[in-house]
Write an enzyme that holds these catalytic residues in place. Structure first.
Site, PDB file in Angstrom:
ATOM      1  N   GLN A  34      -1.573  -9.063  14.447  1.00 14.22           N
ATOM      2  CA  GLN A  34      -0.429  -9.099  15.365  1.00 14.22           C
ATOM      3  C   GLN A  34       0.845  -8.637  14.675  1.00 14.22           C
ATOM      4  O   GLN A  34       0.914  -8.540  13.463  1.00 14.22           O
ATOM      5  CB  GLN A  34      -0.260 -10.531  15.897  1.00 14.22           C
ATOM      6  CG  GLN A  34      -0.143 -11.574  14.797  1.00 14.22           C
ATOM      7  CD  GLN A  34      -0.541 -12.984  15.250  1.00 14.22           C
ATOM      8  OE1 GLN A  34      -0.619 -13.254  16.445  1.00 14.22           O
ATOM      9  NE2 GLN A  34      -0.783 -13.873  14.304  1.00 14.22           N
ATOM     10  N   HIS A  65       6.879 -28.941  18.636  1.00 10.84           N
ATOM     11  CA  HIS A  65       6.035 -29.506  17.578  1.00 10.84           C
ATOM     12  C   HIS A  65       5.863 -31.016  17.726  1.00 10.84           C
ATOM     13  O   HIS A  65       4.783 -31.541  17.504  1.00 10.84           O
ATOM     14  CB  HIS A  65       6.584 -29.109  16.207  1.00 10.84           C
ATOM     15  CG  HIS A  65       6.404 -27.648  15.921  1.00 10.84           C
ATOM     16  ND1 HIS A  65       7.415 -26.838  15.437  1.00 10.84           N
ATOM     17  CD2 HIS A  65       5.327 -26.836  16.100  1.00 10.84           C
ATOM     18  CE1 HIS A  65       6.959 -25.596  15.315  1.00 10.84           C
ATOM     19  NE2 HIS A  65       5.701 -25.564  15.717  1.00 10.84           N
ATOM     20  N   ASP A  89       2.141 -21.771  10.962  1.00 13.25           N
ATOM     21  CA  ASP A  89       3.517 -21.982  10.504  1.00 13.25           C
ATOM     22  C   ASP A  89       3.723 -23.387   9.946  1.00 13.25           C
ATOM     23  O   ASP A  89       4.704 -23.648   9.251  1.00 13.25           O
ATOM     24  CB  ASP A  89       4.495 -21.728  11.666  1.00 13.25           C
ATOM     25  CG  ASP A  89       4.113 -22.505  12.909  1.00 13.25           C
ATOM     26  OD1 ASP A  89       4.320 -23.731  12.933  1.00 13.25           O
ATOM     27  OD2 ASP A  89       3.600 -21.888  13.875  1.00 13.25           O
ATOM     28  N   ASP A 140     -11.019 -17.545  11.492  1.00 10.21           N
ATOM     29  CA  ASP A 140     -11.045 -17.541  12.947  1.00 10.21           C
ATOM     30  C   ASP A 140     -11.334 -18.965  13.452  1.00 10.21           C
ATOM     31  O   ASP A 140     -12.331 -19.575  13.051  1.00 10.21           O
ATOM     32  CB  ASP A 140     -12.131 -16.559  13.400  1.00 10.21           C
ATOM     33  CG  ASP A 140     -12.320 -16.577  14.901  1.00 10.21           C
ATOM     34  OD1 ASP A 140     -11.311 -16.604  15.617  1.00 10.21           O
ATOM     35  OD2 ASP A 140     -13.475 -16.586  15.358  1.00 10.21           O
ATOM     36  N   GLY A 141     -10.469 -19.473  14.318  1.00 13.20           N
ATOM     37  CA  GLY A 141     -10.591 -20.849  14.789  1.00 13.20           C
ATOM     38  C   GLY A 141     -11.892 -21.112  15.521  1.00 13.20           C
ATOM     39  O   GLY A 141     -12.503 -22.168  15.395  1.00 13.20           O
ATOM     40  N   ASP A 158      -2.867 -25.076  18.731  1.00 10.99           N
ATOM     41  CA  ASP A 158      -1.495 -24.546  18.744  1.00 10.99           C
ATOM     42  C   ASP A 158      -1.594 -23.025  18.684  1.00 10.99           C
ATOM     43  O   ASP A 158      -1.356 -22.412  17.652  1.00 10.99           O
ATOM     44  CB  ASP A 158      -0.713 -25.102  17.551  1.00 10.99           C
ATOM     45  CG  ASP A 158       0.711 -24.564  17.513  1.00 10.99           C
ATOM     46  OD1 ASP A 158       1.137 -23.922  18.494  1.00 10.99           O
ATOM     47  OD2 ASP A 158       1.396 -24.774  16.498  1.00 10.99           O
ATOM     48  N   SER A 159      -1.941 -22.447  19.825  1.00 13.16           N
ATOM     49  CA  SER A 159      -2.229 -21.009  19.846  1.00 13.16           C
ATOM     50  C   SER A 159      -1.042 -20.221  20.388  1.00 13.16           C
ATOM     51  O   SER A 159      -0.120 -20.789  20.966  1.00 13.16           O
ATOM     52  CB  SER A 159      -3.417 -20.760  20.767  1.00 13.16           C
ATOM     53  OG  SER A 159      -3.029 -21.028  22.089  1.00 13.16           O
ATOM     54  N   THR A 160      -1.119 -18.917  20.254  1.00 12.25           N
ATOM     55  CA  THR A 160      -0.189 -18.040  20.959  1.00 12.25           C
ATOM     56  C   THR A 160      -0.699 -17.873  22.395  1.00 12.25           C
ATOM     57  O   THR A 160      -1.652 -18.525  22.808  1.00 12.25           O
ATOM     58  CB  THR A 160      -0.103 -16.660  20.278  1.00 12.25           C
ATOM     59  OG1 THR A 160      -1.417 -16.132  20.205  1.00 12.25           O
ATOM     60  CG2 THR A 160       0.441 -16.777  18.882  1.00 12.25           C
ATOM     61  N   ASP A 161      -0.076 -16.974  23.143  1.00 15.98           N
ATOM     62  CA  ASP A 161      -0.485 -16.754  24.536  1.00 15.98           C
ATOM     63  C   ASP A 161      -1.922 -16.213  24.575  1.00 15.98           C
ATOM     64  O   ASP A 161      -2.379 -15.595  23.610  1.00 15.98           O
ATOM     65  CB  ASP A 161       0.465 -15.747  25.201  1.00 15.98           C
ATOM     66  CG  ASP A 161       1.898 -16.281  25.266  1.00 15.98           C
ATOM     67  OD1 ASP A 161       2.083 -17.493  25.114  1.00 15.98           O
ATOM     68  OD2 ASP A 161       2.815 -15.479  25.471  1.00 15.98           O
TER      69      ASP A 161
HETATM   70  N1  AG3 Z   1       2.808 -21.545  19.861  1.00 15.94           N
HETATM   71  C1  AG3 Z   1       3.079 -20.612  20.881  1.00 15.94           C
HETATM   72  C2  AG3 Z   1       3.378 -21.130  22.216  1.00 15.94           C
HETATM   73  C3  AG3 Z   1       3.409 -20.021  23.211  1.00 15.94           C
HETATM   74  C4  AG3 Z   1       4.735 -19.364  23.327  1.00 15.94           C
HETATM   75  N2  AG3 Z   1       4.651 -18.343  24.317  1.00 15.94           N
HETATM   76  C5  AG3 Z   1       5.641 -17.544  24.665  1.00 15.94           C
HETATM   77  N3  AG3 Z   1       6.807 -17.645  24.154  1.00 15.94           N
HETATM   78  N4  AG3 Z   1       5.384 -16.614  25.563  1.00 15.94           N
HETATM   79  C6  AG3 Z   1       3.881 -21.694  18.964  1.00 15.94           C
HETATM   80  C7  AG3 Z   1       3.463 -21.883  17.575  1.00 15.94           C
HETATM   81  C8  AG3 Z   1       4.378 -22.820  16.918  1.00 15.94           C
HETATM   82  N5  AG3 Z   1       3.718 -23.561  15.904  1.00 15.94           N
END
Ligand code: AG3
Length: 293
Positions: A34, A65, A89, A140-141, A158-161
């Site tokens: 990414q 968090h 993070d 990989d999770g 705690d993933s991204t989109d």
């Molecule tokens: N986790 C991401 C949450 C999704 C945010 N999405 C967005 N802004 N479109 C955050 C990781 C922090 N540890």
């Protein structure tokens, strides 16, 4: 108004989105997975973005968090083993490790660059990465949960989109593997996007449905995160035994939380967070405990 200034905009639909004034781009690289960017913003401190989506700003990261970790940990009140998928993070781990009973925390993130960047630019978020109880797995999770052995008291996703690298972390098969790894009263919590964003709404519904199909108890809860698209964010909790409200001991939780220095979560917020606006109830086909017209 056109001003000559640096801005970062996360578009959430068409040309509508959230713009953040920037002083400086501190880091901008593409990892194997990414695009990783760090900004010095005008008024929100530093910000981390992955693939153009805000992960957090120093201004409001505490909300996300704290809310991804403390509701479940306060409900469990004696969790010893925790697994976090994503969250390289260290922010979710920082919150979890405030609970002194936790003996081991496995943190599994696919992208080493996220942890490196957090260590370099966000010492307050990443401090947990050097806690002796934490083991960082760059992996990989999905593969991790398929191979790992139980019993975790808590698993946090705690993933991204749910596009690209994080897509597999929203699948039913992944959640089933998580269930297998959980102790008899274990809890699974996942961030589940914004109920206000038309392009993410189906995620709120899908995660809720999967959790209800796989676990006896599932509930969606909300928090207010100004720098995420639409500002209203959902988390979904699935539980093998404990109900997030009926089994919650607010007084005990309040005592244990003393000295943690939290800025958002408290026992009143715990109860309030599970109260859903009617449109969110409709979204997840939840009539609520009382039912509604
Ligand atoms: N986790 C991401 C949450 C999704 C945010 N999405 C967005 N802004 N479109 C955050 C990781 C922090 N540890």
């Amino acid at each position: 108004v056109v001003r000559s200034q640096l801005q970062f905009t996360e578009y959430w639909q068409g040309r509508t989105g959230l713009s953040i004034g920037l002083r400086e781009v501190l880091y901008s690289e593409t990892s194997a997975f990414q695009r990783v960017e760090v900004f010095e913003t005008d008024i929100l401190g530093r910000a981390l973005a992955l693939d153009g989506a805000v992960m957090f700003t120093e201004f409001d990261e505490f909300v996300y968090h704290e809310m991804i970790a403390h509701p479940a940990l306060s409900l469990l009140h004696d969790a010893r083993r925790v697994l976090i998928i994503g969250g390289g993070d260290g922010g979710a781990a920082r919150e979890a490790l405030r609970h002194p009973d936790i003996e081991t925390l496995d943190l599994v993130d696919i992208d080493e660059m996220v942890a490196e960047v957090a260590r370099r630019f966000f010492p307050n978020v990443s401090s947990s990465l050097s806690d002796p109880r934490l083991a960082l797995h760059i992996q990989d999770g999905r593969a991790f949960v398929e191979e790992a052995k139980g019993d975790y008291d808590l698993i946090v996703v705690d993933s991204t989109d749910p596009f690209g690298v994080a897509e597999a972390l929203f699948s039913r098969g992944f959640y089933e593997s998580c269930r297998r790894l959980l102790a008899p009263k274990g809890i699974l919590v996942a961030q589940s996007e914004s109920p206000f964003d038309p392009s993410q709404r189906d995620v709120v519904e899908k995660v809720s449905r999967s959790f209800r199909e796989i676990f006896p108890i599932a509930a969606t809860y909300l928090a207010f995160i100004p720098t995420y698209a639409t500002g209203m964010w959902s988390f979904t909790l699935a539980s093998k035994r404990l109900h997030p409200l009926r089994d919650y001991d607010g007084e005990g939780a309040g005592k244990r939380l003393k000295g943690f220095g939290l800025k958002y979560y408290n026992p009143e917020i715990h109860r309030a967070a599970f109260a859903l606006p009617t449109f969110v109830r409709h979204l997840i086909s939840d009539p609520g405990d009382e039912g509604y017209a």
